[in-house]
Design an enzyme around this catalytic site. Structure first.
Site, mmCIF file in Angstrom:
data_model
loop_
_atom_site.group_PDB
_atom_site.id
_atom_site.type_symbol
_atom_site.label_atom_id
_atom_site.label_comp_id
_atom_site.label_asym_id
_atom_site.label_seq_id
_atom_site.Cartn_x
_atom_site.Cartn_y
_atom_site.Cartn_z
ATOM 1 N N GLY A 15 0.813 -1.209 0.000
ATOM 2 C CA GLY A 15 0.000 0.000 0.000
ATOM 3 C C GLY A 15 0.848 1.261 0.000
ATOM 4 N N GLN A 16 0.162 2.404 -0.034
ATOM 5 C CA GLN A 16 0.879 3.682 -0.102
ATOM 6 C C GLN A 16 1.710 3.941 1.143
ATOM 7 O OE1 GLN A 16 -0.513 7.296 -1.897
ATOM 8 N NE2 GLN A 16 -2.478 6.354 -2.376
ATOM 9 N N ILE A 17 1.150 3.644 2.319
ATOM 10 C CA ILE A 17 1.924 3.839 3.547
ATOM 11 C C ILE A 17 3.123 2.895 3.551
ATOM 12 C CG2 ILE A 17 1.911 3.714 6.069
ATOM 13 C CD1 ILE A 17 -1.047 4.474 5.987
ATOM 14 N N GLY A 18 2.874 1.642 3.183
ATOM 15 C CA GLY A 18 3.960 0.671 3.134
ATOM 16 C C GLY A 18 5.085 1.110 2.220
ATOM 17 N N ARG A 93 -12.604 2.318 4.618
ATOM 18 C CA ARG A 93 -14.043 2.544 4.543
ATOM 19 C C ARG A 93 -14.408 2.947 3.119
ATOM 20 N NH1 ARG A 93 -17.488 5.590 9.223
ATOM 21 N NH2 ARG A 93 -19.576 5.162 8.422
ATOM 22 N N ARG A 99 -20.272 2.243 9.923
ATOM 23 C CA ARG A 99 -19.172 2.073 10.871
ATOM 24 C C ARG A 99 -19.078 0.633 11.368
ATOM 25 N NH1 ARG A 99 -20.098 3.116 15.966
ATOM 26 N NH2 ARG A 99 -18.435 3.142 17.496
ATOM 27 N N THR A 130 -1.066 0.691 12.913
ATOM 28 C CA THR A 130 -1.282 1.928 12.169
ATOM 29 C C THR A 130 -2.614 1.902 11.425
ATOM 30 O OG1 THR A 130 1.086 2.383 11.897
ATOM 31 C CG2 THR A 130 -0.381 3.357 10.270
ATOM 32 N N ARG A 163 1.174 16.445 13.956
ATOM 33 C CA ARG A 163 0.382 17.530 13.370
ATOM 34 C C ARG A 163 0.203 18.666 14.369
ATOM 35 N NH1 ARG A 163 -4.054 13.311 10.822
ATOM 36 N NH2 ARG A 163 -3.160 13.160 8.719
ATOM 37 N N HIS A 188 -7.921 7.857 17.872
ATOM 38 C CA HIS A 188 -7.403 8.423 16.618
ATOM 39 C C HIS A 188 -8.600 8.625 15.689
ATOM 40 C CE1 HIS A 188 -5.005 9.298 13.150
ATOM 41 N NE2 HIS A 188 -5.437 8.229 12.504
#
EC number: 1.1.1.37
Length: 328
Positions: A15-18, A93, A99, A130, A163, A188
């Site tokens: 994935g993008q984070i990975g 999602r 939810r 994460t 942030r 979070h």
């Protein structure tokens, strides 16, 4: 190289984070520039070809610290002997998904991964979640790994913390290194509470430098909704910043946070500050050698108490939902 490699498992690795995460781990940004790593990468079968491409790139970087890379789709194989597990992958999602549907879909993933970690990971493993909803995913994994001490599990609120630090530094004209003792409490999610009551900027109380109105009307909602703003702007969720926060979280957990400061981390509550025992909630913590301690003795204002309680109530609601689904 004389140091023994650390076996690091990463889920959702294609994935993008990975993609933003793996090269930094291999470069030494997480465990230090002297510690080699073995990467064990988990993906769903359909994503394995893309992950093979990422592995080629890792090899082509010729990282001196990258001892080995293996990939797979079976968590029991990938987690075998893992000393640090970064659970990044999660079901996002999608349109029309309630939810409860999201909790159920991720519940199945983190139930399986928790059981696999329990059975095959290193006896001293540390687990960082994460993938969202991170707090409740961590709770599910932890409850399905009864042989691993609950304190070995943590979830990411470092992105929210970073942030908040960046926004306070910008507002006061300071460096981010000047900001200390900022805390993020709760979930979070949009209910999180970035707390400046004890924060200091270059040694001065933060609340002497910014107005209460700015804190309540601008700072808190902007930090809470930053992820949505990034999604709207770039058409995709936070990836590089989430990977960076995962690196920061794991580095501080394993190597220790900066002396004279604390960080924010979602951990299994021991009842501190009125947060129900067993709930995975964000607290101000200090860290050292793979262990964390909740900062004690902080005065909680009436305003802060209400914000913390609201976020904790959301976490309790999520816990009740996954209990109803039989996931914990």
């Amino acid at each position: 190289m004389s140091l023994t490699p650390v076996t690091v498992a990463v889920t959702g690795a294609a994935g993008q984070i990975g993609y933003s995460l793996l090269f930094r781990i291999a470069h030494g940004d997480m465990l230090g520039r002297q510690r080699p790593v073995r990467l064990r990468l988990l993906e769903i079968p359909s994503a394995l070809p893309a992950l093979e491409g990422t592995v080629m790139e890792l090899q082509d970087c010729a990282f001196p610290l990258l001892a080995d890379v293996e990939i797979g789709s079976d968590p029991r194989e990938v987690f075998d002997g893992a000393q640090l597990a970064l659970l990044v992958g999660a079901r996002p999602r999608t349109k029309g998904m309630e939810r409860g549907d999201l909790l159920e879909a991720n519940g199945a993933i983190f139930t399986e991964q928790g059981r696999a970690l329990n059975d095959v990971a290193d006896h001293d493993v540390r687990v960082v979640v994460t993938g969202n909803p991170a707090n409740t995913n961590a709770l599910i994994a932890q409850r399905n790994a009864p042989d691993i001490p609950a304190s070995r599990f943590s979830a990411l609120t470092r992105l929210d913390h970073n942030r908040a630090v960046a926004m306070l530094a910008a507002q006061t004209g300071a460096s981010v290194d000047d900001v200390k003792h900022l805390s993020v409490w709760g979930n979070h999610s949009a209910t999180q509470y970035p707390d400046l009551d004890h924060a200091r900027v270059a040694g001065r109380p933060a609340l002497d430098l910014v107005s209460r109105e700015w804190v309540q009307d601008t700072f808190i909602p902007t930090v809470a909704k930053r992820g949505a703003a990034i999604l709207e702007a770039r058409g995709a969720s936070s990836a590089a910043s989430a990977a960076n926060a995962t690196i920061d979280h794991a580095r501080d957990l394993m190597l220790g946070n900066h002396r004279g400061d604390w960080t924010s981390m979602s951990v299994v509550s021991d009842g501190s500050y009125g947060v129900p025992e067993g709930l995975v909630s964000s607290f101000p913590v200090t860290t050292s050698g793979g262990d964390w301690s909740i900062v004690q003795g902080l005065d909680i204002s009436e305003f802060s108490r209400a914000r913390i309680d609201a976020s904790v109530a959301e976490l309790e609601s999520e816990r009740a939902a996954v209990q109803e689904l039989g996931l914990i």
